[in-house]
Design a protein around this motif. Structure first.
Motif, PDB file in Angstrom:
ATOM      1  N   ASP A  68     -54.843  64.249  64.284  1.00 45.32           N
ATOM      2  CA  ASP A  68     -55.372  64.225  62.920  1.00 45.32           C
ATOM      3  C   ASP A  68     -55.102  62.841  62.338  1.00 45.32           C
ATOM      4  N   THR A  90     -54.226  62.463  56.770  1.00 44.28           N
ATOM      5  CA  THR A  90     -53.678  63.590  56.017  1.00 44.28           C
ATOM      6  C   THR A  90     -52.916  63.074  54.796  1.00 44.28           C
ATOM      7  N   TYR A 111     -49.840  64.885  53.627  1.00 39.76           N
ATOM      8  CA  TYR A 111     -48.747  65.859  53.562  1.00 39.76           C
ATOM      9  C   TYR A 111     -47.653  65.434  52.598  1.00 39.76           C
ATOM     10  N   VAL A 121     -50.207  63.083  63.849  1.00 40.37           N
ATOM     11  CA  VAL A 121     -50.761  63.078  62.505  1.00 40.37           C
ATOM     12  C   VAL A 121     -50.477  61.712  61.888  1.00 40.37           C
ATOM     13  N   ASP A 124     -50.158  60.189  58.205  1.00 39.62           N
ATOM     14  CA  ASP A 124     -50.092  60.515  56.783  1.00 39.62           C
ATOM     15  C   ASP A 124     -50.419  59.254  55.994  1.00 39.62           C
ATOM     16  N   GLU A 169     -60.243  64.115  61.448  1.00 44.40           N
ATOM     17  CA  GLU A 169     -59.383  63.998  60.269  1.00 44.40           C
ATOM     18  C   GLU A 169     -59.543  65.243  59.417  1.00 44.40           C
ATOM     19  N   THR A 170     -58.503  65.552  58.652  1.00 43.35           N
ATOM     20  CA  THR A 170     -58.608  66.669  57.707  1.00 43.35           C
ATOM     21  C   THR A 170     -58.763  66.194  56.265  1.00 43.35           C
ATOM     22  N   ASP A 171     -58.064  65.123  55.897  1.00 45.83           N
ATOM     23  CA  ASP A 171     -57.864  64.742  54.493  1.00 45.83           C
ATOM     24  C   ASP A 171     -57.068  65.822  53.777  1.00 45.83           C
ATOM     25  N   ALA A 172     -56.250  66.574  54.542  1.00 49.18           N
ATOM     26  CA  ALA A 172     -55.423  67.630  53.951  1.00 49.18           C
ATOM     27  C   ALA A 172     -54.613  67.066  52.793  1.00 49.18           C
ATOM     28  N   SER A 203     -53.916  70.595  59.247  1.00 46.36           N
ATOM     29  CA  SER A 203     -54.374  70.090  60.538  1.00 46.36           C
ATOM     30  C   SER A 203     -54.739  71.188  61.528  1.00 46.36           C
TER      31      SER A 203
END
Length: 256
Positions: A4, A7, A9, A33, A35, A201-204, A219
């Motif tokens: 990912d 993110t 987070y 990931v 961040d 990618e999520t862009d969580a 993710s």
């Protein structure tokens, strides 16, 4: 394994269960990931997360919506942070014209300055561009960003614009929007773009895919994006995961 590449987070919406979410991410096959820093504060927070978790890396940068209080001293701090071992890019930086009453010239100024910073420290860039296609491209071309490299995060423009960025050597960040029924333009981009230039990618916590649209993203939902890319490309989900992992490693200039 899934990589990912984008993110948040460090966002406060994860304050209540961040550790549990990150454990579930690893348990469900997400191997790395990145961040993302979107302000001076979130950049510092992303770096702290990367220091606690082996599988998390960080970026350093200020989002166009957070540039109001920026000063040149902040660029010196970002430069210092960029030297840390697990900081892999400058970003997210760029332009966002979505809302009214914004200072476009100020956004442009700090976008240019952070592109200069990326060149100074020798890191790729993570580009945010929302409702600002022409100005983003004009600035990147004037800065010879093809020499810097990076990713167009949450790519949202059509194939004509995608071709230009691909020819500049940039990767395209593909996330949950791809699963939306109205994502015709993005599906066309994914169909036509070389698999070797796509990253997940999520862009969580934002932009969760169907069937979780509108929920908090994480993710472990990237499997739905993987399956959608596989269906569009006519390949297996395993092939998508391997290719996008390799792409992300190249994008962020990591070891395997």
């Amino acid at each position: 394994m899934i990589f990912d590449t984008h993110t948040h987070y460090n966002d406060e919406v994860f304050d209540g269960d961040r550790e549990e979410v990150l454990k579930r991410i690893q348990a469900e096959g997400v191997g790395r990931v990145v961040d993302i820093g979107a302000s001076m504060e979130s950049t510092e927070a992303a770096v702290k997360l990367s220091e606690v978790y082996d599988f998390i890396y960080a970026t350093a940068g200020v989002h166009p919506s957070d540039i109001d209080r920026l000063a040149e001293d902040d660029m010196e701090r970002l430069k210092e942070i960029a030297g840390k071992e697990k900081v892999v890019a400058i970003g997210e930086i760029g332009l966002d014209y979505h809302y009214e009453n914004i200072d476009k010239e100020l956004q442009k100024r700090w976008f240019v300055r952070q592109l200069e910073l990326a060149r100074e420290v020798g890191l790729p860039v993570c580009i945010h561009s929302r409702d600002a296609a022409k100005d983003t491209l004009d600035i990147m071309q004037a800065a010879h960003s093809e020499e810097i490299g990076g990713v167009i995060h949450c790519f949202s423009y059509g194939w004509d614009m995608a071709k230009i960025y691909l020819n500049m050597g940039f990767y395209l960040g593909i996330g949950g929007v791809l699963t939306f029924k109205n994502a015709r333009k993005l599906k066309e981009v994914v169909e036509k773009a070389p698999l070797e230039r796509l990253v997940l990618e999520t862009d969580a916590p934002y932009l969760a895919p169907e069937p979780y649209r509108g929920k908090r993203n994480a993710s472990y939902y990237l499997k739905y994006v993987v399956d959608e890319i596989a269906a569009i490309k006519g390949i297996t989900s395993k092939e998508v995961m391997q290719a996008t992992w390799d792409n992300a490693v190249r994008l962020y200039r990591m070891g395997q």
